[in-house]
Write a protein that holds these residues in place. Structure first.
Motif, short mmCIF file in Angstrom:
data_model
loop_
_atom_site.label_atom_id
_atom_site.label_comp_id
_atom_site.label_asym_id
_atom_site.label_seq_id
_atom_site.Cartn_x
_atom_site.Cartn_y
_atom_site.Cartn_z
N GLU A 128 1.05 -1.45 0.21
CA GLU A 128 -0.07 0.34 -0.16
C GLU A 128 0.92 0.95 -0.08
O GLU A 128 2.26 1.46 0.20
CB GLU A 128 -0.53 0.11 1.10
N GLN A 143 0.22 -18.98 -8.97
CA GLN A 143 -0.84 -19.67 -8.60
C GLN A 143 -1.14 -19.84 -10.14
O GLN A 143 -1.08 -19.85 -11.00
CB GLN A 143 -2.12 -18.99 -8.26
N ILE A 150 0.13 -13.76 -10.63
CA ILE A 150 0.12 -13.10 -8.98
C ILE A 150 0.19 -14.50 -7.67
O ILE A 150 0.82 -16.22 -8.45
CB ILE A 150 -1.51 -14.42 -8.52
N ASN A 152 2.13 -16.48 -4.90
CA ASN A 152 1.17 -17.29 -3.19
C ASN A 152 2.69 -17.49 -2.78
O ASN A 152 2.67 -18.43 -2.00
CB ASN A 152 1.16 -18.39 -2.74
N GLN A 202 0.86 -9.08 -8.53
CA GLN A 202 0.20 -9.31 -7.14
C GLN A 202 0.30 -9.90 -6.40
O GLN A 202 0.42 -11.86 -7.04
CB GLN A 202 -0.97 -9.02 -8.09
N ALA A 204 -1.53 -12.83 -3.74
CA ALA A 204 -3.13 -13.71 -3.79
C ALA A 204 -3.48 -13.31 -2.50
O ALA A 204 -3.59 -13.12 -1.42
CB ALA A 204 -1.96 -15.62 -3.51
N ALA A 205 -4.75 -13.03 -3.06
CA ALA A 205 -5.65 -12.40 -2.19
C ALA A 205 -5.45 -13.83 -1.08
O ALA A 205 -6.22 -13.06 -0.37
CB ALA A 205 -7.21 -12.08 -2.67
N ALA A 206 -6.23 -14.56 -0.70
CA ALA A 206 -5.87 -15.31 0.47
C ALA A 206 -5.02 -14.91 1.45
O ALA A 206 -5.26 -14.75 2.66
CB ALA A 206 -5.89 -16.78 -0.67
N GLU A 207 -4.05 -15.10 0.34
CA GLU A 207 -2.72 -14.28 2.00
C GLU A 207 -3.23 -12.80 1.85
O GLU A 207 -2.96 -12.47 3.40
CB GLU A 207 -1.63 -14.02 1.25
N LEU A 208 -2.99 -12.05 1.57
CA LEU A 208 -3.82 -10.34 2.30
C LEU A 208 -5.14 -10.63 3.09
O LEU A 208 -5.22 -10.77 4.13
CB LEU A 208 -3.89 -9.79 1.11
N ASP A 209 -6.01 -11.53 3.00
CA ASP A 209 -7.06 -11.81 4.15
C ASP A 209 -6.76 -13.04 4.95
O ASP A 209 -7.56 -12.23 6.08
CB ASP A 209 -8.19 -12.34 3.03
N LYS A 212 -5.53 -10.25 6.88
CA LYS A 212 -6.48 -9.27 7.59
C LYS A 212 -6.91 -10.15 9.43
O LYS A 212 -7.25 -9.23 9.52
CB LYS A 212 -7.56 -8.90 6.36
#
Length: 705
Positions: A128, A143, A150, A152, A202, A204-209, A212
């Motif tokens: 960010e 992935q 993406i 991972n 970028q 992986a969204a799963a890691e960011l989730d 969080k």
């Protein structure tokens, strides 16, 4: 714990990570058993990845896991069942995070000891507000499909949040990786553990989730993080040894911790680690990234190391042939020494037993049981301590030929260096080496000599258009100097020496000397005082006067010798000149032995009260090898006296004119002082036999700036 209960407990974690129960259970029953142990204890999670799906392979990460595991079991009292290892295809992001949660977070209780280790690639990804995020590259890098952008990866932030959530305040993370490539491309004989990401990659969204979610959990305790590098642009590197590769940081750190005692501070260990890494050809500097509460400046390993345990060079791994032979682990042998550790070297056991090395492959050796205590049989796990070191007499300096050289250049270099005595050539990164011969990146038509880490050795670069054969001839004197330094480094035995000696490097001032570094023989002395006075990567201001304060705490007189290198460039030596009491133009000063009486403390040099050696040459690295022996250095002084010195060169410390001959004479003197050599093999003429009871050797390295 029943298997059903275990699976139910971990199910929620797997759901968050996006993997199935079947994938988890496929890792095997032994893996499950390690995770499911419920009792409070010392826990470790060790991760190593050599093979990646998209990146080029690494070589030393699995060795790192083995180095850490043997250390934790044999020196720190960990149970093998409490050490979980994830290697190669097991070390996916999902499995690593699940293992941290279930093996460490859910099991660790207040007072437990936890160690996390990672060896593999590191990298940086956009975060960010145009920031960069450090990430550990896991085995399933990207992935599907294979060309996906993406990533991972496991974020370093995720790892630290998880480790800080543990209920214990005894958590250490060892990260043998790095995150950004050096800004300049230098020749290198070492493999880098960092990789560059494309601008479109970028996370992986799963890691960011997942990050969080866990950030909502309370952070109970700080974590001690030991990093392989101290600067963003430094790269963690691997070294290729005979029979194995390993991370420079892990190899040097574990070797140091084999010798450590409960009073040793982590900062002191890192100082010695940095010194070992430098001797292996890299300027890579490890760093303590965070400290525990209420321990400003000093973090000890006493929570890991039982007070009853003394230092060791290794341990017994297996007993064979009905107790006649043993397989031993040699993780505590100094890094620069192991490569030449030879048959007939000896170890002792606390029970009085003795082992004699018959052969060595990498970090393990086969030893003959020559003596066993009457009442205590040989056992797996017993610590072994060095008593006799055997080194070959025929030791060459090994030059790696840079891969960027053309084929004809490599052929010419192989032929040319074959004509230089005591020099062998190998292909870079394919066989062990001491230095690298290659082209200057800025001027490809010029040749130079580099450390394995890619640092150009001063005054070794030639002119534009120089022929390879001319370069080899030009470098012959320099190579002899570097080989001499290699020989006297092989005497280093601060951990195993039985001579009680303490040495302090001081800056001389008008008020009182200021301590810069302090070393002592670990096997004989309490290390607590030294731990508080040693510095990591010490810097001495240019123009300072330095001196060594030597304490002989033994009941025998000892003899002293100092040899060294200045900026990898010139060899230096301490010259104990004896000036006649009545000056006479026809009488030349003579060299004399430096003798330190029992229980005596002396400062060197000993000319005037405010004297010292003035250190010059800013931005230089100085390295001193201080050697002590119970017998005089007769051969060494004779060799020194054969060189011709002008009256102006008769200084306490000055250039060494014949370094290789002096290095060989030094080893011969230490060999002569070992009475055990006749008992072992009176006819052997191809090796040096050194008895740890009769010599001690310390390496002091520092920067001048």
């Amino acid at each position: 714990m029943k298997r059903r209960t275990f699976v139910q407990r971990i199910g929620s974690i797997l759901a968050v990570l996006g993997i199935t129960e079947a994938e988890w259970l496929a890792m095997g029953n032994s893996y499950y058993q390690a995770l499911a142990q419920p009792t409070p204890r010392k826990l470790a999670l060790l991760i190593g990845i050599n093979q990646y799906r998209k990146s080029s392979s690494l070589s030393g990460c699995l060795t790192d896991v083995e180095l850490q595991k043997e250390l934790l079991i044999h020196r720190f009292g960990f149970q093998g069942s409490d050490i979980l290892t994830l290697t190669e295809e097991q070390a996916s992001r999902e499995f690593i995070e699940a293992a941290i949660v279930d093996h460490l977070v859910k099991q660790a209780k207040p007072g437990d000891v936890v160690v996390f280790h990672f060896s593999g690639y590191g990298t940086q990804l956009p975060g960010e507000l145009e920031t960069l995020q450090n990430a550990l590259v896991t085995t399933n890098e990207n992935q599907e499909p294979p060309d996906s952008q993406i990533a991972n990866y496991l974020l370093e932030d995720t790892l630290l949040v998880l480790l800080r959530s543990l209920s214990t305040n005894h958590v250490t993370a060892v990260l043998d990786t790095s995150y950004s490539l050096p800004s300049t491309t230098q020749p290198s004989g070492l493999r880098l553990r960092t990789r560059q990401e494309s601008a479109t990659t970028q996370l992986a969204a799963a890691e960011l989730d997942f990050l969080k979610q866990i950030k909502t959990q309370p952070e109970l305790n700080p974590v001690v993080v030991l990093s392989a590098t101290s600067e963003p642009q430094q790269a963690a590197k691997e070294v290729l040894m005979s029979g194995f590769s390993a991370g420079l940081f892990t190899y040097a750190l574990t070797q140091q911790l084999w010798e450590s005692t409960p009073a040793t501070a982590i900062q002191v260990s890192l100082s010695h680690v940095a010194n070992s890494i430098q001797q292996l050809g890299s300027k890579q500097q490890p760093k303590l990234l965070s400290k525990k509460k209420n321990q400003p400046g000093v973090v000890t390993v006493d929570n890991l190391l039982p007070d009853s345990r003394s230092g060791a060079e290794g341990a017994i791994l297996a007993i064979e042939e009905d107790g006649k032979t043993a397989q031993v682990w040699l993780g505590g042998i100094p890094t620069q020494v192991l490569e030449y550790y030879s048959a007939n070297s000896r170890f002792s056991l606390a029970t009085g037993g003795q082992l004699v090395v018959r052969s060595r492959t990498g970090l393990t050796a086969k030893a003959l049981v020559s003596k066993v205590a009457d009442t205590t049989p040989l056992q797996v796990g017993q610590l072994i301590q060095e008593t006799v070191r055997v080194l070959p007499r025929n030791i060459n300096l090994i030059l790696a030929l840079d891969n960027k050289l053309e084929r004809i250049e490599r052929v010419d270099a192989t032929s040319a260096f074959a004509g230089v005595g005591h020099i062998s050539t190998v292909v870079a990164t394919e066989q062990p080496a001491d230095y690298l011969f290659g082209k200057l990146p800025q001027t490809p038509s010029r040749y130079g000599l580099f450390t394995l880490g890619g640092e150009l050795i001063p005054n070794t670069d030639g002119g534009v258009g120089e022929a390879v054969k001319v370069a080899a001839q030009r470098l012959s004197a320099k190579l002899a100097t570097l080989l001499a330094a290699k020989l006297w480094r092989l005497t280093q035995n601060q951990g195993s020496s039985r001579l009680p000696i303490k040495v302090t490097l001081e800056i001389v001032s008008n008020i009182s000397p200021r301590v810069v570094m302090q070393q002592q023989t670990i096997r004989t002395l309490d290390t607590e005082t030294a731990a508080k006075k040693s510095l990591n990567n010490p810097i001495i201001p240019i123009g300072s006067k330095i001196q060594y304060r030597v304490q002989n705490l033994s009941d025998r007189p000892i003899y002293f010798m100092l040899l060294g290198l200045k900026n990898h460039r010139s060899a230096i030596a301490f010259y104990p000149w004896q000036t006649p009491q009545e000056p006479n133009p026809d009488t030349q000063p003579q060299l004399q032995q430096v003798i330190i009486a029992p229980n005596e403390t002396v400062t060197l040099p000993q000319t005037t009260p405010a004297s010292g050696w003035v250190v010059s040459d800013a931005a230089s690295t100085w390295e001193h090898q201080l050697i002590f022996s119970t017998a005089p250095f007769n051969s060494t002084l004779d060799t020194l006296e054969k060189a011709k010195y002008s009256a102006g060169d008769q200084q306490p410390i000055a250039t060494l004119i014949n370094p290789l001959e002096v290095g060989q004479a030094l080893l011969q003197d230490l060999h002569n002082s070992s009475a055990i050599k006749a008992e072992m093999n009176p006819t052997a003429t191809d090796s040096y036999t050194l008895d740890v009871s009769n010599w001690a050797s310390f390496n002091f390295s520092f920067q001048v700036a």
